[in-house]
Design a protein around this motif. Structure first.
Motif, PDB file in Angstrom:
ATOM      1  N   ASN A  88       0.835  -1.208   0.000  1.00  0.00           N
ATOM      2  CA  ASN A  88       0.000   0.000   0.000  1.00  0.00           C
ATOM      3  C   ASN A  88       0.869   1.258   0.000  1.00  0.00           C
ATOM      4  OD1 ASN A  88      -2.543  -1.495   0.245  1.00  0.00           O
ATOM      5  ND2 ASN A  88      -1.732  -2.074   2.250  1.00  0.00           N
ATOM      6  N   ILE A  89       0.900   1.922  -1.142  1.00  0.00           N
ATOM      7  CA  ILE A  89       1.790   3.066  -1.351  1.00  0.00           C
ATOM      8  C   ILE A  89       0.991   4.355  -1.199  1.00  0.00           C
ATOM      9  CG2 ILE A  89       3.420   4.160  -2.929  1.00  0.00           C
ATOM     10  CD1 ILE A  89       3.634   1.406  -4.352  1.00  0.00           C
ATOM     11  N   ARG A 101      -2.656   9.276   8.662  1.00  0.00           N
ATOM     12  CA  ARG A 101      -3.631   8.227   8.341  1.00  0.00           C
ATOM     13  C   ARG A 101      -3.354   7.703   6.939  1.00  0.00           C
ATOM     14  NH1 ARG A 101      -8.182   8.835  11.583  1.00  0.00           N
ATOM     15  NH2 ARG A 101      -8.685   6.703  10.917  1.00  0.00           N
ATOM     16  N   VAL A 102      -2.186   7.109   6.763  1.00  0.00           N
ATOM     17  CA  VAL A 102      -1.737   6.744   5.419  1.00  0.00           C
ATOM     18  C   VAL A 102      -2.628   5.693   4.770  1.00  0.00           C
ATOM     19  CG1 VAL A 102       0.672   7.405   5.773  1.00  0.00           C
ATOM     20  CG2 VAL A 102      -0.084   5.091   6.405  1.00  0.00           C
ATOM     21  N   ALA A 110      -1.988   0.604  -4.724  1.00  0.00           N
ATOM     22  CA  ALA A 110      -1.660  -0.679  -4.109  1.00  0.00           C
ATOM     23  C   ALA A 110      -1.073  -1.640  -5.129  1.00  0.00           C
ATOM     24  CB  ALA A 110      -2.899  -1.292  -3.471  1.00  0.00           C
ATOM     25  N   ILE A 111       0.076  -2.210  -4.770  1.00  0.00           N
ATOM     26  CA  ILE A 111       0.675  -3.257  -5.587  1.00  0.00           C
ATOM     27  C   ILE A 111      -0.273  -4.455  -5.595  1.00  0.00           C
ATOM     28  CG2 ILE A 111       2.631  -4.840  -5.801  1.00  0.00           C
ATOM     29  CD1 ILE A 111       4.313  -2.714  -4.289  1.00  0.00           C
ATOM     30  N   GLY A 112      -0.560  -4.965  -6.777  1.00  0.00           N
ATOM     31  CA  GLY A 112      -1.475  -6.088  -6.913  1.00  0.00           C
ATOM     32  C   GLY A 112      -2.913  -5.681  -7.113  1.00  0.00           C
ATOM     33  N   GLN A 128      10.989   2.044  -0.278  1.00  0.00           N
ATOM     34  CA  GLN A 128      10.331   2.453   0.962  1.00  0.00           C
ATOM     35  C   GLN A 128       9.234   1.484   1.388  1.00  0.00           C
ATOM     36  OE1 GLN A 128       9.934   4.044  -1.948  1.00  0.00           O
ATOM     37  NE2 GLN A 128       7.823   4.777  -2.203  1.00  0.00           N
ATOM     38  N   GLN A 129       8.859   0.555   0.497  1.00  0.00           N
ATOM     39  CA  GLN A 129       7.832  -0.441   0.824  1.00  0.00           C
ATOM     40  C   GLN A 129       8.434  -1.782   1.215  1.00  0.00           C
ATOM     41  OE1 GLN A 129       5.554   2.474   0.402  1.00  0.00           O
ATOM     42  NE2 GLN A 129       4.406   0.580   0.625  1.00  0.00           N
TER      43      GLN A 129
END
Length: 345
Positions: A88-89, A101-102, A110-112, A128-129
């Motif tokens: 979740n980016i 509240r990222v 979101a990846i995927g 960073q993920q």
């Protein structure tokens, strides 16, 4: 161009294995060779059009693997590192991000879901993920960091006190991870409700003090009735099934002044009935628990230390070639977590 295989969601109801170009990392990216990627209920919601996404896309957001290449601006990682990815980016700029509240980011990617994910030989992971995992960790265990991170957020919101009573509705992987976290948080009574006998037995192995079969009678009476397991209701209910019945049960199982945490992902558009008077008169606290804000690293640490039982949650491992059928069909009876392992083919 190097070629890899990827499971592509081309449209609602259409998921197929394709050959695709192996991605090249940008300056801040890690190229990760996938060791394992979990099949999540959300992947099935994507397939059926019940959760917003942007096809064509490669699904798969519960993944871990080995760093094979990296961009020139990456630091702190080495080729050969085992990593897990927080999919979740957040943008870091919107009002929600600036308020910390990222998970509620207005521009969440979101990846995927919005960009290509882990049902493939390789995935691009922004540095960073990424979170390091021990080199001697079982390759399959890293794929559980994302669901565990989501459960951690729900348990954080619940503020479980030592000695508390807890009900978990749903015996899938989210419910069974939540049972373990509730035990670690000091809950004295942990009751899991699910129709499947194998999942009830597994829950008791993992820390549940009692289980209930909703197919055998009234769950409300069995748990919170005058002669129930916890007369008057429990301190905390975790709704982990994402279906109407359990959402509605959750508020009736909670004691006055208690807390309900909605963790399960329901189909978009589903409605559930409740009485606002009941929420008011009993002053219930009902919270949604969305994603994994700042919990992915803690999840990785818990899994790395062996504090969470993982192996008993793995129902089977499948190849990329077999993944489409798994996603397109309901879970098999008793199934907890299916892992897609590309190297098995």
């Amino acid at each position: 161009m190097s070629i890899m295989k990827a499971m592509r969601l081309e449209a609602v109801g259409s998921i197929v294995l394709r050959e695709a170009g192996k991605p090249s990392p940008g300056p801040n990216d890690l190229l990760v060779r996938i060791e394992a990627c979990g099949v999540c209920g959300t992947d099935r919601h994507l397939f059926h059009g019940e959760f917003p996404c942007k096809p064509p896309v490669t699904p798969g957001h519960e993944f871990s693997g080995i760093v094979e290449a990296m961009g020139g601006a990456v630091s702190g990682y080495s080729i050969g590192d085992r990593v897990t990815g927080d999919p979740n980016i957040a943008c870091g700029r919107c009002p929600h991000c600036r308020a910390g509240r990222v998970n509620l980011c207005s521009n969440l990617s979101a990846i995927g879901i919005h960009r290509d994910g882990g049902f493939a030989d390789y995935v691009l992971l922004p540095q960073q993920q990424a979170f390091l995992l021990p080199s001697d960790l079982k390759p399959t265990h890293g794929a559980f960091c994302e669901p565990l991170g989501c459960c951690l957020h729900g348990v954080d919101l619940a503020e479980i006190k030592p000695g508390a009573s807890v009900v978990v509705l749903g015996g899938g992987v989210i419910g069974l991870l939540t049972v373990q976290l509730a035990k670690l948080a000091g809950a004295r009574t942990i009751i899991l409700s699910t129709r499947q006998a194998s999942r009830r037995a597994l829950a008791e192995e993992l820390g549940a003090t009692a289980t209930v079969d909703p197919g055998a009678g009234d769950v409300i009476e069995a748990v919170a009735g005058p002669s129930g397991l916890v007369p008057g209701g429990v301190d905390v209910v975790f709704e982990c099934a994402g279906v109407r019945d359990t959402v509605e049960q959750s508020m009736r199982l909670t004691r006055a002044g208690g807390t309900v945490i909605i963790v399960g992902v329901t189909p978009q558009g589903m409605k559930a009935a409740f009485e606002p008077f009941d929420l008011l008169f009993r002053e219930l606290r009902v919270r949604g628990s969305f994603l994994n804000p700042y919990t992915h690293g803690r999840a990785a640490q818990l899994i790395a230390t062996g504090a969470i039982e993982i192996d008993k949650l793995i129902s089977r491992q499948v190849t990329l070639e077999e993944a489409a059928a798994v996603i397109a069909n309901p879970p098999a009876p008793g199934e907890v977590k299916v892992l897609v392992v590309p190297q098995r083919r």
